[in-house]
Design a protein around this motif. Structure first.
Motif, mmCIF file in Angstrom:
data_model
loop_
_atom_site.group_PDB
_atom_site.id
_atom_site.type_symbol
_atom_site.label_atom_id
_atom_site.label_comp_id
_atom_site.label_asym_id
_atom_site.label_seq_id
_atom_site.Cartn_x
_atom_site.Cartn_y
_atom_site.Cartn_z
ATOM 1 N N GLN A 170 -22.920 -16.393 9.363
ATOM 2 C CA GLN A 170 -23.330 -16.619 10.757
ATOM 3 C C GLN A 170 -22.969 -18.038 11.193
ATOM 4 O O GLN A 170 -22.598 -18.271 12.343
ATOM 5 N N LYS A 171 -23.061 -18.959 10.239
ATOM 6 C CA LYS A 171 -22.745 -20.343 10.580
ATOM 7 C C LYS A 171 -21.270 -20.490 10.963
ATOM 8 O O LYS A 171 -20.916 -21.174 11.925
ATOM 9 N N ARG A 172 -20.427 -19.802 10.233
ATOM 10 C CA ARG A 172 -18.991 -19.841 10.563
ATOM 11 C C ARG A 172 -18.765 -19.284 11.967
ATOM 12 O O ARG A 172 -17.984 -19.811 12.745
ATOM 13 N N ILE A 173 -19.447 -18.189 12.249
ATOM 14 C CA ILE A 173 -19.314 -17.581 13.577
ATOM 15 C C ILE A 173 -19.797 -18.568 14.640
ATOM 16 O O ILE A 173 -19.124 -18.763 15.665
ATOM 17 N N ASP A 174 -20.951 -19.184 14.393
ATOM 18 C CA ASP A 174 -21.504 -20.112 15.376
ATOM 19 C C ASP A 174 -20.558 -21.286 15.615
ATOM 20 O O ASP A 174 -20.499 -21.833 16.710
ATOM 21 N N ASN A 175 -19.816 -21.648 14.564
ATOM 22 C CA ASN A 175 -18.847 -22.739 14.700
ATOM 23 C C ASN A 175 -17.513 -22.286 15.293
ATOM 24 O O ASN A 175 -16.542 -23.021 15.267
ATOM 25 N N GLU A 176 -17.496 -21.040 15.755
ATOM 26 C CA GLU A 176 -16.274 -20.480 16.349
ATOM 27 C C GLU A 176 -15.118 -20.410 15.350
ATOM 28 O O GLU A 176 -13.948 -20.483 15.741
ATOM 29 N N GLU A 177 -15.429 -20.295 14.066
ATOM 30 C CA GLU A 177 -14.351 -20.081 13.098
ATOM 31 C C GLU A 177 -13.946 -18.623 13.146
ATOM 32 O O GLU A 177 -14.774 -17.743 13.372
ATOM 33 N N LYS A 178 -12.674 -18.351 12.896
ATOM 34 C CA LYS A 178 -12.217 -16.957 12.849
ATOM 35 C C LYS A 178 -12.488 -16.377 11.463
ATOM 36 O O LYS A 178 -12.265 -17.038 10.448
ATOM 37 N N ILE A 179 -12.950 -15.138 11.440
ATOM 38 C CA ILE A 179 -13.126 -14.420 10.180
ATOM 39 C C ILE A 179 -11.806 -13.704 9.874
ATOM 40 O O ILE A 179 -11.255 -13.032 10.745
ATOM 41 N N GLU A 180 -11.299 -13.865 8.669
ATOM 42 C CA GLU A 180 -10.030 -13.251 8.304
ATOM 43 C C GLU A 180 -10.255 -12.127 7.294
ATOM 44 O O GLU A 180 -11.309 -12.082 6.647
ATOM 45 N N PRO A 181 -9.267 -11.221 7.139
ATOM 46 C CA PRO A 181 -9.476 -10.016 6.321
ATOM 47 C C PRO A 181 -10.015 -10.281 4.913
ATOM 48 O O PRO A 181 -10.819 -9.502 4.413
ATOM 49 N N ARG A 182 -9.596 -11.370 4.275
ATOM 50 C CA ARG A 182 -10.033 -11.598 2.892
ATOM 51 C C ARG A 182 -11.384 -12.285 2.795
ATOM 52 O O ARG A 182 -11.926 -12.429 1.707
ATOM 53 N N ASP A 183 -11.895 -12.745 3.912
ATOM 54 C CA ASP A 183 -13.188 -13.439 3.882
ATOM 55 C C ASP A 183 -14.325 -12.459 3.625
ATOM 56 O O ASP A 183 -14.242 -11.288 3.979
ATOM 57 N N TRP A 184 -15.384 -12.984 3.043
ATOM 58 C CA TRP A 184 -16.581 -12.151 2.903
ATOM 59 C C TRP A 184 -17.150 -11.872 4.288
ATOM 60 O O TRP A 184 -17.125 -12.723 5.181
ATOM 61 N N MET A 185 -17.621 -10.648 4.478
ATOM 62 C CA MET A 185 -18.289 -10.319 5.741
ATOM 63 C C MET A 185 -19.353 -9.270 5.469
ATOM 64 O O MET A 185 -19.224 -8.468 4.535
ATOM 65 N N PRO A 186 -20.416 -9.268 6.266
ATOM 66 C CA PRO A 186 -21.456 -8.254 6.065
ATOM 67 C C PRO A 186 -20.876 -6.858 6.304
ATOM 68 O O PRO A 186 -20.008 -6.698 7.164
ATOM 69 N N GLU A 187 -21.346 -5.893 5.543
ATOM 70 C CA GLU A 187 -20.876 -4.509 5.719
ATOM 71 C C GLU A 187 -21.043 -4.036 7.160
ATOM 72 O O GLU A 187 -20.180 -3.338 7.700
ATOM 73 N N ALA A 188 -22.143 -4.411 7.766
ATOM 74 C CA ALA A 188 -22.406 -3.937 9.131
ATOM 75 C C ALA A 188 -21.396 -4.528 10.117
ATOM 76 O O ALA A 188 -20.991 -3.869 11.078
ATOM 77 N N TYR A 189 -20.993 -5.749 9.854
ATOM 78 C CA TYR A 189 -19.969 -6.392 10.697
ATOM 79 C C TYR A 189 -18.655 -5.613 10.570
ATOM 80 O O TYR A 189 -18.011 -5.265 11.551
ATOM 81 N N ARG A 190 -18.292 -5.318 9.322
ATOM 82 C CA ARG A 190 -17.066 -4.566 9.076
ATOM 83 C C ARG A 190 -17.125 -3.195 9.760
ATOM 84 O O ARG A 190 -16.193 -2.784 10.441
ATOM 85 N N LYS A 191 -18.248 -2.528 9.590
ATOM 86 C CA LYS A 191 -18.392 -1.183 10.177
ATOM 87 C C LYS A 191 -18.326 -1.211 11.689
ATOM 88 O O LYS A 191 -17.713 -0.357 12.319
ATOM 89 N N THR A 192 -19.007 -2.194 12.257
ATOM 90 C CA THR A 192 -19.014 -2.316 13.715
ATOM 91 C C THR A 192 -17.605 -2.541 14.228
ATOM 92 O O THR A 192 -17.172 -1.913 15.203
ATOM 93 N N LEU A 193 -16.887 -3.417 13.545
ATOM 94 C CA LEU A 193 -15.511 -3.684 13.969
ATOM 95 C C LEU A 193 -14.626 -2.460 13.825
ATOM 96 O O LEU A 193 -13.844 -2.143 14.715
ATOM 97 N N ILE A 194 -14.764 -1.771 12.690
ATOM 98 C CA ILE A 194 -13.930 -0.575 12.493
ATOM 99 C C ILE A 194 -14.203 0.418 13.614
ATOM 100 O O ILE A 194 -13.292 0.975 14.212
ATOM 101 N N ARG A 195 -15.477 0.582 13.919
ATOM 102 C CA ARG A 195 -15.823 1.531 14.966
ATOM 103 C C ARG A 195 -15.230 1.100 16.309
ATOM 104 O O ARG A 195 -14.561 1.866 16.989
ATOM 105 N N GLN A 196 -15.460 -0.160 16.665
ATOM 106 C CA GLN A 196 -15.017 -0.632 17.972
ATOM 107 C C GLN A 196 -13.485 -0.677 18.068
ATOM 108 O O GLN A 196 -12.891 -0.244 19.049
ATOM 109 N N MET A 197 -12.857 -1.202 17.030
ATOM 110 C CA MET A 197 -11.399 -1.342 17.091
ATOM 111 C C MET A 197 -10.693 0.000 17.040
ATOM 112 O O MET A 197 -9.697 0.212 17.720
#
Ligand SMILES: [Fe+2]
Ligand SMILES: [Fe+2]
Lengths: 322, 250
Positions: A23-50
């Motif tokens: 969350q801190k990375r997000i708050d700092n406006e850093e981009k999350i990249e494919p190899r970065d760790w991410m919460p499962e729910a974040y991944r799922k939400t993105l897959i659904r939306q994209m």
């Protein structure tokens, strides 16, 4: 085209420390990249939306593809063909960006064809008239731009980057649609009627593209926190209306909403109640063209089966002989 | 001479337009996304070529006509394309082989037309040649892919060949006006072109292990405005708005 905000996001059992750092990375406006760790729910939400977004681009080829062979001039035919081709390209970029999240294009296609995955409700409306090519470019691509410009800053890197590229083309799409409307609105009486009729049919469905009203939109807060979403559905809808009403006036066309009125105090247009029952029905599969759209995709998929197979076998044979 | 040039420009324009119109039917319905995009690319290029030929034809026309008038307001008997390009899109094998025949023809033709004594035609040919070369690479590759992969694909492309082969000689048909243009070095000798074309085609068919049929109806007549039943439907579709709302801007 665009995504409709139907994502859900339930947090899993993930280490507190990782979640916080994320969350801190997000708050700092850093981009999350494919190899970065991410919460499962974040991944799922993105897959659904994209994937919804990619499916919308692909199904979105159909209502306009309907007029390619009948476009009225050589120039219009070229522009329309190029535009529908752009939409296929958008689908392709977004499918590729979605694949970085660990889902294959084949699986996404399966989800689309089985009806598990959704696509934008707008493409389930018919295009019986040439003016619909104008209305779609102007309103539908216009609404898509409103939705997608903020997505250029989405926290997931591959999504944000694909949006930058796509948004440039969408503004061309909007301009050509408005241009069609302008010519029709200044044309013969029959043409003007054609333009007004298209606006009448596409206005409300275009407003529905922004998704449910904020008070009924359950998943927005999490998406906002993750910076997948930056503005609420209602804010974007309002922005779209405020931008579009003067354009309709300029065309001399009437927006089919008797409650539409400038509100000096709010500094925005007030507008009438959207028929959410219709929206829910169309999302559920009961729109005027849901069946035809999916059937057309299914047919292309089935008829392409032997071609894909042939290409694959040929490539294998080539590799074997090298 | 002007009349003969216009006649030939329409032959070229109508060929590219009808071919493009059929290809465009694939847009949104291709066998997979990359190919959907690629087919549309070719359709767009051909439409661009048609537009250039029509514009030139309109420019030298005695009547006050536009490129759009020529495309959208002529009837079947005034179209000059060979019947090959008006045939239905068929399945992917049929589309592919039809496209290969047309691309191979255009590449040879435009390379010659670049030397035309009629400068506007030479200029259009130069531009069209670049794109046609790319189209030819693509359609050749697909012929190979379909022929040398699965039994099903092989059977489909063989069956397309059986159907299409005897439509190809018409590509080289000439008439008195075209003979005059040959004499004036405006266009090349179609018989010589046909030999080159046949050589290329035979070579590819051999590589693909395909058998050309030995007999069939030998298509003829497009240049004289004698067409198949398909063209009328294509024009009804394509010209609908211009016919239903005459005299409008679009
Ligand atoms: Fe798009
Ligand atoms: Fe678009």
């Amino acid at each position: 085209m665009y995504s409709q905000g139907l994502q859900d996001a339930k947090g899993g059992q993930e280490p507190e420390g990782l979640l916080k750092a994320f969350q801190k990375r997000i708050d700092n406006e850093e981009k999350i990249e494919p190899r970065d760790w991410m919460p499962e729910a974040y991944r799922k939400t993105l897959i659904r939306q994209m994937s919804q977004h990619a499916h919308s681009e692909i199904v979105g080829q159909l209502p306009e593809g309907n007029w390619i062979t009948r476009a009225p001039t050589l120039k219009r035919k070229m522009i329309l063909l190029a535009k529908v081709q752009d939409e296929a390209g958008h689908g392709l970029y977004i499918y590729s960006a979605t694949e970085t999240l660990g889902i294959s294009r084949d699986e996404m296609t399966r989800q689309l064809l089985s009806g598990e995955a959704k696509y934008s409700s707008i493409f389930n409306y018919p295009t019986p008239s040439w003016a619909d090519m104008g209305a779609i470019g102007w309103l539908v691509d216009g609404a898509a731009i409103m939705n997608q410009v903020p997505l250029c800053r989405a926290s997931y890197g591959p999504y944000a980057r694909s949006m930058v590229r796509i948004c440039k083309e969408e503004s061309f799409h909007q301009r050509q649609g408005y241009d069609i409307m302008t010519v029709l609105a200044r044309g013969s009486r029959a043409q003007k009627k054609m333009a007004q009729d298209a606006l009448n049919r596409f206005w409300w469905p275009a407003l529905m593209m922004f998704g449910p009203s904020d008070k009924d939109s359950t998943h927005s807060a999490q998406s906002m926190q993750w910076k997948i979403k930056r503005f609420s559905n209602d804010d974007l809808r309002q922005k779209f209306i405020d931008a579009t009403v003067p354009q309709a006036e300029h065309l001399g066309l009437t927006i089919p909403d008797k409650d539409l009125k400038w509100n000096e105090e709010r500094g925005h247009y007030d507008f009438g109640e959207i028929d959410w029952q219709e929206f829910i029905q169309v999302i559920k599969g009961n729109g005027p063209c849901n069946k035809q759209r999916l059937a057309a995709r299914q047919k292309a998929h089935d008829e392409g089966e032997w071609v894909r197979k042939a290409a694959e076998i040929y490539q294998q044979n080539q590799q074997d002989t090298v | 001479m002007k009349k003969a040039i216009k006649h030939y420009l329409l032959r070229l324009a109508d060929s590219s337009l009808t071919q493009s119109q059929r290809l465009a039917e694939w847009c949104g319905h291709g066998p997979f996304l990359e190919e959907d995009i690629a087919l549309t690319n070719v359709a767009l290029d051909l439409l661009g070529h048609a537009k250039l030929f029509y514009e030139q034809a309109a420019e030298i026309s005695e009547q006050d006509v536009s490129a759009d008038d020529l495309a959208f307001l002529r009837d079947v008997d005034q179209f000059r394309n060979p019947i090959l390009t008006e045939l239905p899109r068929g399945d992917f094998a049929y589309t592919t082989l039809k496209q290969y025949f047309f691309d191979q023809f255009n590449v040879l033709l435009y390379a010659e037309l670049m030397n035309s004594q009629y400068q506007p035609l030479a200029e259009i040919a130069e531009k069209a040649l670049k794109e046609s070369r790319y189209h030819l690479t693509r359609s050749r590759d697909w012929c190979l892919r379909l022929s040398l992969s699965t039994a099903e694909a092989k059977q489909k492309i063989q069956s397309a060949l059986d159907d299409l082969y005897f439509y190809t000689p018409e590509l080289f048909e000439t008439d008195d006006q075209l003979k005059q243009l040959l004499a004036d070095n405006v266009m090349p000798d179609m018989q010589a072109l046909k030999q080159q074309w046949q050589q290329q085609v035979d070579q590819l068919l051999q590589q693909c292990q395909l058998q050309a049929p030995t007999s069939g109806w030998l298509a003829t007549g497009g240049l004289r405005g004698e067409h198949s039943e398909y063209l009328g439907y294509m024009l009804a579709d394509m010209q609908f708005l211009q016919r239903a709302y005459p005299g409008c801007e679009w």
